[in-house]
Design a protein around this motif. Structure first.
Motif, PDB file in Angstrom:
ATOM      1  N   ASN A 198       0.784  -1.237   0.000  1.00 39.26           N
ATOM      2  CA  ASN A 198       0.000   0.000   0.000  1.00 39.26           C
ATOM      3  C   ASN A 198       0.817   1.289   0.000  1.00 39.26           C
ATOM      4  N   PHE A 199       2.035   1.235  -0.508  1.00 35.34           N
ATOM      5  CA  PHE A 199       2.755   2.473  -0.795  1.00 35.34           C
ATOM      6  C   PHE A 199       2.161   3.051  -2.077  1.00 35.34           C
ATOM      7  N   HIS A 200       2.092   4.366  -2.165  1.00 37.02           N
ATOM      8  CA  HIS A 200       1.594   5.004  -3.386  1.00 37.02           C
ATOM      9  C   HIS A 200       2.642   6.004  -3.892  1.00 37.02           C
ATOM     10  N   LYS A 201       2.621   6.223  -5.186  1.00 42.72           N
ATOM     11  CA  LYS A 201       3.580   7.133  -5.816  1.00 42.72           C
ATOM     12  C   LYS A 201       3.182   8.577  -5.535  1.00 42.72           C
ATOM     13  N   LEU A 202       4.144   9.357  -5.055  1.00 44.31           N
ATOM     14  CA  LEU A 202       3.917  10.788  -4.812  1.00 44.31           C
ATOM     15  C   LEU A 202       4.374  11.623  -5.991  1.00 44.31           C
ATOM     16  N   MET A 203       5.583  11.339  -6.447  1.00 43.57           N
ATOM     17  CA  MET A 203       6.138  12.118  -7.555  1.00 43.57           C
ATOM     18  C   MET A 203       7.334  11.381  -8.142  1.00 43.57           C
ATOM     19  N   ARG A 204       7.721  11.825  -9.320  1.00 41.28           N
ATOM     20  CA  ARG A 204       8.895  11.285  -9.997  1.00 41.28           C
ATOM     21  C   ARG A 204      10.048  12.259  -9.797  1.00 41.28           C
ATOM     22  N   ARG A 205      11.198  11.749  -9.346  1.00 37.97           N
ATOM     23  CA  ARG A 205      12.382  12.578  -9.114  1.00 37.97           C
ATOM     24  C   ARG A 205      13.383  12.303 -10.240  1.00 37.97           C
ATOM     25  N   PRO A 206      13.596  13.289 -11.124  1.00 41.68           N
ATOM     26  CA  PRO A 206      14.480  13.074 -12.281  1.00 41.68           C
ATOM     27  C   PRO A 206      15.936  12.839 -11.873  1.00 41.68           C
ATOM     28  N   ASP A 207      16.569  11.915 -12.570  1.00 39.02           N
ATOM     29  CA  ASP A 207      18.015  11.664 -12.448  1.00 39.02           C
ATOM     30  C   ASP A 207      18.477  11.441 -11.007  1.00 39.02           C
ATOM     31  N   TYR A 208      17.667  10.796 -10.207  1.00 37.65           N
ATOM     32  CA  TYR A 208      18.000  10.586  -8.798  1.00 37.65           C
ATOM     33  C   TYR A 208      19.138   9.580  -8.631  1.00 37.65           C
ATOM     34  N   TYR A 209      19.116   8.525  -9.436  1.00 36.18           N
ATOM     35  CA  TYR A 209      20.107   7.457  -9.327  1.00 36.18           C
ATOM     36  C   TYR A 209      21.228   7.639 -10.338  1.00 36.18           C
ATOM     37  N   ASP A 210      22.380   7.037 -10.001  1.00 32.67           N
ATOM     38  CA  ASP A 210      23.451   6.917 -10.989  1.00 32.67           C
ATOM     39  C   ASP A 210      23.756   5.426 -11.163  1.00 32.67           C
ATOM     40  N   ARG A 211      24.653   5.102 -12.054  1.00 27.78           N
ATOM     41  CA  ARG A 211      25.050   3.698 -12.335  1.00 27.78           C
ATOM     42  C   ARG A 211      23.869   2.798 -12.658  1.00 27.78           C
ATOM     43  N   PRO A 212      23.069   3.011 -13.654  1.00 29.66           N
ATOM     44  CA  PRO A 212      23.004   4.145 -14.582  1.00 29.66           C
ATOM     45  C   PRO A 212      22.111   5.262 -14.034  1.00 29.66           C
ATOM     46  N   VAL A 213      22.208   6.398 -14.699  1.00 30.39           N
ATOM     47  CA  VAL A 213      21.343   7.523 -14.339  1.00 30.39           C
ATOM     48  C   VAL A 213      19.900   7.100 -14.620  1.00 30.39           C
ATOM     49  N   GLU A 214      19.049   7.316 -13.641  1.00 34.79           N
ATOM     50  CA  GLU A 214      17.651   6.911 -13.778  1.00 34.79           C
ATOM     51  C   GLU A 214      16.798   7.719 -12.804  1.00 34.79           C
ATOM     52  N   ASP A 215      15.555   7.951 -13.208  1.00 34.26           N
ATOM     53  CA  ASP A 215      14.604   8.632 -12.336  1.00 34.26           C
ATOM     54  C   ASP A 215      14.178   7.704 -11.192  1.00 34.26           C
ATOM     55  N   ALA A 216      13.646   8.320 -10.157  1.00 38.57           N
ATOM     56  CA  ALA A 216      13.103   7.574  -9.022  1.00 38.57           C
ATOM     57  C   ALA A 216      11.655   7.956  -8.808  1.00 38.57           C
ATOM     58  N   TRP A 217      10.884   6.976  -8.358  1.00 41.82           N
ATOM     59  CA  TRP A 217       9.568   7.269  -7.817  1.00 41.82           C
ATOM     60  C   TRP A 217       9.745   7.515  -6.334  1.00 41.82           C
ATOM     61  N   ILE A 218       9.167   8.582  -5.832  1.00 39.93           N
ATOM     62  CA  ILE A 218       9.059   8.768  -4.386  1.00 39.93           C
ATOM     63  C   ILE A 218       7.719   8.158  -4.015  1.00 39.93           C
ATOM     64  N   MET A 219       7.766   7.217  -3.068  1.00 31.53           N
ATOM     65  CA  MET A 219       6.562   6.516  -2.650  1.00 31.53           C
ATOM     66  C   MET A 219       6.372   6.730  -1.151  1.00 31.53           C
ATOM     67  N   GLN A 220       5.116   6.612  -0.721  1.00 36.34           N
ATOM     68  CA  GLN A 220       4.811   6.881   0.687  1.00 36.34           C
ATOM     69  C   GLN A 220       3.593   6.078   1.121  1.00 36.34           C
ATOM     70  N   LYS A 221       3.535   5.817   2.409  1.00 34.89           N
ATOM     71  CA  LYS A 221       2.342   5.223   3.032  1.00 34.89           C
ATOM     72  C   LYS A 221       2.284   5.670   4.477  1.00 34.89           C
ATOM     73  N   LYS A 222       1.122   5.571   5.056  1.00 37.53           N
ATOM     74  CA  LYS A 222       0.943   5.835   6.484  1.00 37.53           C
ATOM     75  C   LYS A 222       0.617   4.491   7.130  1.00 37.53           C
ATOM     76  N   ILE A 223       1.367   4.161   8.161  1.00 33.43           N
ATOM     77  CA  ILE A 223       1.126   2.908   8.857  1.00 33.43           C
ATOM     78  C   ILE A 223      -0.220   2.982   9.572  1.00 33.43           C
ATOM     79  N   GLU A 224      -1.014   1.954   9.401  1.00 36.62           N
ATOM     80  CA  GLU A 224      -2.351   1.918  10.009  1.00 36.62           C
ATOM     81  C   GLU A 224      -2.359   1.077  11.273  1.00 36.62           C
TER      82      GLU A 224
END
Length: 153
Positions: A127-153
């Motif tokens: 139940n994590f959901h995508k908040l936003m896409r972070r461009p060029d966050y990773y290297d080796r190789p360069v790649e975007d990241a999804w920032i994901m979040q959830k609230k523990i119930e």
């Protein structure tokens, strides 16, 4: 052979040996190698807000998780399972066990490579959901990241 799975906090007697173990697990878990070097891991392990967990099968460490906890905010910074043990549900078991330690209402955030379908599937199943896409966050190789979040119930 006893293939008992144990997920537990990792509190090494020697930070240097503990960091070396986490780096070795990262090397075996990630296609591009360990995301952090041993000195970075050792420094991070000493931070009062950092937590490390291991998953062991038959007593042998086969994966790890690292995170940071500040007040009611939790960040998953790494989750890695050794390649030969991937696909057996150990990442889910480790993450689920770790999350159960925190109170309801705790917000959990993570970053994941946009093309890491296995990890995305794991996080979405919890139940994590995508908040936003972070461009060029990773290297080796360069790649975007999804920032994901959830609230523990």
């Amino acid at each position: 052979m006893n293939n008992q799975v144990i997920c537990e906090p990792f509190h090494p007697q020697s930070m240097q040996r503990g960091a070396a173990l986490i780096e070795a697990l990262g090397e075996a878990a990630y296609p591009t190698g360990a995301p952090w070097s041993e000195p970075v891991i050792e420094e991070n392990m000493q931070a009062p807000t950092s937590v490390y967990w291991l998953v062991r099968v038959a007593g042998q460490p086969v994966g790890f998780l690292s995170g940071t906890k500040v007040i009611d905010q939790l960040e998953l910074t790494n989750l890695g399972i050794v390649g030969s043990w991937q696909g057996h549900g150990l990442g889910k078991q480790l993450l689920t066990t770790w999350l159960k330690r925190y109170e309801a209402g705790t917000v959990v955030t993570l970053e994941v490579r946009v093309h890491n379908e296995a990890a995305l599937g794991l996080y979405e199943s919890l139940n994590f959901h995508k908040l936003m896409r972070r461009p060029d966050y990773y290297d080796r190789p360069v790649e975007d990241a999804w920032i994901m979040q959830k609230k523990i119930e």
